[in-house]
Design an enzyme around this catalytic site. Structure first.
Site, PDB file in Angstrom:
ATOM      1  N   SER A  15       0.751  -1.193   0.124  1.00 38.82           N
ATOM      2  CA  SER A  15      -0.067   0.078   0.034  1.00 38.82           C
ATOM      3  C   SER A  15       0.983   1.220   0.003  1.00 38.82           C
ATOM      4  O   SER A  15       2.122   0.982  -0.048  1.00 38.82           O
ATOM      5  CB  SER A  15      -0.891  -0.035   1.234  1.00 38.82           C
ATOM      6  N   PRO A 192       7.541  -9.221  -7.461  1.00 37.90           N
ATOM      7  CA  PRO A 192       6.399  -9.047  -6.687  1.00 37.90           C
ATOM      8  C   PRO A 192       5.522  -8.616  -7.691  1.00 37.90           C
ATOM      9  O   PRO A 192       4.106  -8.863  -7.832  1.00 37.90           O
ATOM     10  CB  PRO A 192       6.974  -7.713  -5.782  1.00 37.90           C
ATOM     11  N   CYS A 384     -10.923  27.053  11.442  1.00 41.01           N
ATOM     12  CA  CYS A 384     -12.217  26.288  12.191  1.00 41.01           C
ATOM     13  C   CYS A 384     -11.680  26.094  13.744  1.00 41.01           C
ATOM     14  O   CYS A 384     -11.933  27.140  14.380  1.00 41.01           O
ATOM     15  CB  CYS A 384     -12.475  24.794  11.560  1.00 41.01           C
ATOM     16  N   LEU A 385     -11.524  25.065  14.223  1.00 35.43           N
ATOM     17  CA  LEU A 385     -10.959  25.092  15.612  1.00 35.43           C
ATOM     18  C   LEU A 385      -9.865  26.001  15.867  1.00 35.43           C
ATOM     19  O   LEU A 385     -10.124  26.888  17.020  1.00 35.43           O
ATOM     20  CB  LEU A 385     -10.620  23.639  16.235  1.00 35.43           C
ATOM     21  N   GLN A 388     -11.844  29.384  16.237  1.00 34.94           N
ATOM     22  CA  GLN A 388     -12.580  29.142  17.634  1.00 34.94           C
ATOM     23  C   GLN A 388     -11.487  29.542  18.627  1.00 34.94           C
ATOM     24  O   GLN A 388     -11.898  30.237  19.559  1.00 34.94           O
ATOM     25  CB  GLN A 388     -13.336  27.947  17.662  1.00 34.94           C
ATOM     26  N   HIS A 510     -13.204  26.133   6.149  1.00 38.02           N
ATOM     27  CA  HIS A 510     -12.125  25.340   5.534  1.00 38.02           C
ATOM     28  C   HIS A 510     -11.586  25.858   4.262  1.00 38.02           C
ATOM     29  O   HIS A 510     -11.971  25.192   3.290  1.00 38.02           O
ATOM     30  CB  HIS A 510     -11.946  23.994   5.629  1.00 38.02           C
ATOM     31  N   GLU A 512      -8.691  25.528   2.842  1.00 36.02           N
ATOM     32  CA  GLU A 512      -7.845  24.566   2.114  1.00 36.02           C
ATOM     33  C   GLU A 512      -8.490  23.518   1.304  1.00 36.02           C
ATOM     34  O   GLU A 512      -7.928  22.914   0.428  1.00 36.02           O
ATOM     35  CB  GLU A 512      -7.049  23.796   3.375  1.00 36.02           C
TER      36      GLU A 512
HETATM   37  N1  GLN Z   1     -14.439  21.010  17.015  1.00 35.98           N
HETATM   38  C1  GLN Z   1     -14.765  21.966  16.455  1.00 35.98           C
HETATM   39  C2  GLN Z   1     -16.303  22.076  15.918  1.00 35.98           C
HETATM   40  O1  GLN Z   1     -16.951  21.109  15.881  1.00 35.98           O
HETATM   41  C3  GLN Z   1     -13.830  22.438  14.995  1.00 35.98           C
HETATM   42  C4  GLN Z   1     -14.234  21.570  14.062  1.00 35.98           C
HETATM   43  C5  GLN Z   1     -12.920  21.805  12.945  1.00 35.98           C
HETATM   44  O2  GLN Z   1     -12.036  22.342  13.394  1.00 35.98           O
HETATM   45  N2  GLN Z   1     -13.055  21.016  11.746  1.00 35.98           N
HETATM   46  O3  GLN Z   1     -16.900  23.146  15.736  1.00 35.98           O
END
Ligand code: GLN
Length: 531
Positions: A15, A192, A384-385, A388, A510, A512
């Site tokens: 893999s 292989p 995201c997090l 936050q 996100h 990205e």
């Molecule tokens: N845990 C956080 C939430 O659910 C952020 C999620 C994340 O970073 N993708 O809102």
């Protein structure tokens, strides 16, 4: 209605050979030939999707625009080809069985005994064809996860065997194998590969192409030998040597004529403009080889594994190439960060990304990192997090709400500056229940993000349960953290920024996921430009 052609990509020997990169490269080349292409991934595990998988198992969870949590290979597909994937592009054994069992419960099978063949294999074949029905594609590339010989992938291979028979000449199978170099003997070994092809033949599938992954260059004699042993034309044995960058892989395939041979075998013409369409890619690879300046970016997260933040790493790297900078990413484990070492750890960074994530592990380290970068004006990108934690840090240290937190981490916090959305509170299971996929966002007048995007309305992909708590909004804005992106329908905060700082932006979404090689994301571009 055009006749769609099907390309199946399988893997043998071991893999981690990079089937996803090969599939993406083929997609890119066929697209450059002027064709409409899509790529789908079949994963043999029983999870419905990778959303509930720990990133240590399969790396990052990638999210499509229509809100499906998928394997990270779909990120490669999108970054390489610029195509947008959907629910049809990611299928797992779990999804197949779930669909078959639902049909059985509904009585759709009219009392028949449900079996792997034909019910599971038919469901798999429908999923391959379903893609065709949806998009009027010239080519559907189907990558089968796992390695030939795995018990799990057997139903997929049986489905392919049947489908190839039914398609009568409108399909090709490309088998990726590994040619090891035995240092002690000083020899490259093809055995292989021969075994793996035999195994595939035993399942009734004759590969049309072999792509040999290798650390050392393979000479013509060896390629001839493999061709002869495996019933494959010599021009269809291609080597894929280790290269300094994955973005060189399509060009290496092109140099060996993989695209031309595929078209010839399947009876399609090479449309005009092929070379010209590839030239943008060539420019990109040329730039990548010639990066003079280096910038150092700290990636603050909790998974010390390359693949866990794949799309972020690639987005940074790609933006660097477009702006002439080599981005040196230094992973910073937030679990080890604390007030006494954060300075020495982050001091040398030109910029810092605070990564997405779930749960409390490493969370205080992320907050310490934000505190350090904010108070030392180091460019910071929170995703995201990460966004936050920018909010939590600001609440604690600027608004003076010492116990502020996200209710994900501390459900008892008196200041739930990040809180769960109402609709989410009653949920009883974890899979597929987040805010997922692309949502609209309007950018505020005079904001940094409006300037960066150059338009007022954007759409970005989400994957989270928790949100900025609007009850605190005016306090944040008065104290200097601007909520500069809002969802136009429900007013949820999607972006925060601190205008006085060099670069301090957090996004609930996100970015990205939508950054591609030829269309890098504006936020990543601007972040790198400002380091
Ligand atoms: N845990 C956080 C939430 O659910 C952020 C999620 C994340 O970073 N993708 O809102």
């Amino acid at each position: 209605m055009k006749q769609t052609k099907y390309i199946f990509v399988t893997g043998g020997v071991v893999s981690s050979l990079g089937k996803g990169i090969i599939s993406s490269s083929i997609g890119l080349l066929l697209k450059a030939c002027g064709y409409k292409v899509t790529i789908q991934k079949f994963d043999p595990y029983i999870n419905i999707d990778p959303g509930t998988l720990n990133p240590y198992e399969h790396g990052e969870c990638y999210v499509t625009e229509d809100g499906v949590e998928t394997d990270l290979d779909l990120g490669h597909y999108e970054r390489f080809t610029g195509i947008r994937t959907t629910v049809h592009n990611s299928v797992t054994t779990g999804k197949i069985y779930q669909a078959v069992i639902e049909k059985e419960r509904r009585g759709d099978y009219l009392g028949k005994t449900i079996q792997v063949v034909p019910h599971i294999t038919n469901e798999i074949k429908d999923r391959i064809r379903a893609n065709a029905l949806d998009g009027d594609f010239d080519f559907i590339i189907t990558e089968i996860g796992g390695t030939i010989g795995d018990m799990e992938s057997a139903p997929f291979l049986e489905a392919i065997r049947q489908l190839r028979w039914e398609l009568g000449g409108h399909s090709l199978c490309i088998h990726l194998t590994y040619v090891p170099y035995l240092r002690a003997a000083g020899e490259l070994k093809t055995k292989p590969t021969q075994h793996s092809v035999k195994e595939l033949q035993g399942l009734g599938i004759q590969p049309d192409f072999l792509i040999l992954r290798t650390e050392k260059h393979l000479d013509r004699a060896l390629l001839h030998k493999v061709a002869a042993f495996c019933n494959v034309d010599t021009d269809s044995v291609i080597q894929s040597e280790d290269l300094p960058s994955i973005y060189e892989v399509p060009l290496n395939m092109h140099r060996q004529g993989l695209d031309r041979t595929i078209l010839a075998k399947i009876g399609m013409a090479d449309m005009a403009g092929h070379e010209q369409r590839l030239s943008q890619w060539e420019d990109f690879v040329r730039k990548e080889k010639d990066l003079q300046e280096t910038v150092k970016v700290g990636l603050v997260g909790k998974y010390d594994l390359q693949d866990a933040y794949k799309s972020i790493r690639e987005s940074l790297h790609i933006a660097g190439i477009h702006t002439g900078r080599k981005v040196e990413i230094q992973f910073v484990n937030s679990e080890n960060l604390n007030i006494s070492n954060v300075g020495e750890t982050l001091r040398g960074m030109d910029g810092v990304v605070i990564c997405p994530g779930f749960g409390s592990r490493g969370i205080e380290g992320k907050i310490e990192a934000v505190n350090y970068t904010r108070t030392h004006d180091i460019p910071t990108f929170g995703i995201c997090l990460g966004m936050q934690m920018m909010v939590v840090e600001f609440a604690r240290n600027v608004l003076g709400l010492k116990e502020a937190h996200s209710s994900e981490i501390n459900p008892e916090t008196p200041h739930n500056v990040i809180d769960m959305m109402e609709g989410q509170k009653a949920l009883t299971h974890m899979g597929g229940t987040m805010r997922l996929g692309a949502y609209a966002c309007s950018l505020a007048d005079g904001s940094r993000v409006l300037e960066i995007y150059g338009k007022e309305r954007i759409r970005e992909r989400h994957r989270h349960r928790y949100e900025f708590n609007n009850a605190y909004l005016s306090r944040f804005e008065q104290a200097g953290m601007r909520c500069s992106g809002r969802n136009p329908e429900n007013n949820l905060v999607e972006i925060v920024e601190i205008p006085g700082l060099k670069w301090f932006i957090g996004t609930q979404f996100h970015p990205e996921y939508s950054s591609t090689v030829l269309e890098p994301h504006p936020l990543f571009m601007d972040f790198i430009k400002n380091l």
